[in-house]
Enzyme design. Sequence first.
Site, PDB file in Angstrom:
ATOM      1  N   CYS A 139       0.744  -1.094   0.524  1.00 36.39           N
ATOM      2  CA  CYS A 139      -0.230   0.251   0.425  1.00 36.39           C
ATOM      3  C   CYS A 139       0.361   1.602   0.403  1.00 36.39           C
ATOM      4  CB  CYS A 139      -1.142   0.336   1.285  1.00 36.39           C
ATOM      5  SG  CYS A 139      -1.510   1.904   1.162  1.00 36.39           S
ATOM      6  N   CYS A 142      -0.556   4.183   2.228  1.00 36.60           N
ATOM      7  CA  CYS A 142      -0.451   4.183   3.453  1.00 36.60           C
ATOM      8  C   CYS A 142       1.092   4.248   3.925  1.00 36.60           C
ATOM      9  CB  CYS A 142      -0.655   2.535   4.002  1.00 36.60           C
ATOM     10  SG  CYS A 142      -2.463   1.661   3.488  1.00 36.60           S
ATOM     11  N   ASP A 143       1.989   3.629   3.148  1.00 35.16           N
ATOM     12  CA  ASP A 143       3.471   3.978   3.226  1.00 35.16           C
ATOM     13  C   ASP A 143       4.818   4.715   2.983  1.00 35.16           C
ATOM     14  OD1 ASP A 143       2.874   1.984   5.545  1.00 35.16           O
ATOM     15  OD2 ASP A 143       3.115   0.017   4.069  1.00 35.16           O
TER      16      ASP A 143
END
Length: 329
Positions: A139, A142-143
């Site tokens: 992701c 997300c990261d």
Amino acid sequence: MNASNSEHRSTIIIGAGAAGLTAAIYAARANLKPLVIRGPKPGGQLVTTSNVENYPGFINGILGPELMRCFEGQAARFETELRQGTITAVDFSQRPFHLILDREKSLLADTVIIATGATPRYLGLENERRLLGRGVSSCATCDGFFFQEEEVAVVGGGDAALENALFLTRFANHVYVIHRRARLRASKIMQQLAFNQSKLSFIWNTRVKDILGDDELEGLLLEEVKTSKTSILPVKGLFVAIGHQPNTEIFKEWLEMDEEGYIFTQPDSTYTSVAGVFACGDAQDRVYRQAVTAAGSGCMAAIDAERWLQSHHRTAVSLVQEITVRFSY
Ligand code: NDP
């Protein structure tokens, strides 16, 4: 499964992504008072997406998590109950259907709408699992932030791979897209954007043979598919974007599905192989897999469930009438 003392509902929807929440909106408005079991990742895949540019109605796009908040708020506005938890087992052998919530609570349902979605696929390398969250991710939204000024790689050649790669160019110094073929599966517009991005380059006909690093990712061992020639690519991040696996394991015993686990639904409907059980979204769609198609099939599932309940109810009522008539003689 012991069904005594179970909570009994007309309609239980399993999953709270675009499909499940749309099913909830329609089921609630049809007065079915649905119970939505939100599952381990409420909001589904859109929660891990950045700007959604192709969901109709938003001229400038909308952030995935924001879009899902709207879906959930709209479902809650009508008589939908949203409950945290995961359905861990089902028994579709008789009606009402029996569902187990979080391995202990027993639920009964006259109709079940499956909207459990899909989970990102991984390469299956041993070090991939070990370094998950320590350089390996599925992701970018997300990261990605953690890879400021670093070199990172994305594996895959579909829309998700390019979307991740383009997003990562906001933070990383350079992004490599590693693809096992020399031709992308991604849409032309995504390809154009990717080819025009100077911080992004492609490594064609190549697979990731191993992931290197002890405590955190240090690089990738690559193998050229045609020549088997290997090389090392020193990167700090690897984003795996090679498709998804439908979350249908607990239904395997009960429903017909294909070899990859996509639930079979009848043509032009959401009926599964068990009458009264309906499936929508990525759990049954291996072709389109878009937020808008998931929402569309969620709407279909609610309408199918409502009509099925109605005809079922009618059958039950006419049976009672028939018996009453027979016994009144
Ligand atoms: P796709 O199935 O479209 O693409 C998966 C990619 O991963 C393919 O290029 C495939 O290679 C590659 N791949 C599969 N298995 C492996 C493996 N073991 N090792 C290496 N590579 C592998 O999945 P996506 O998640 O990209 O997209 C799913 C759906 O969601 C699509 O319909 C897509 O259009 C949609 N989507 C749309 C977006 C948007 O419009 N903004 C964003 C993201 C997704 P190969 O090509 O050789 O098969």
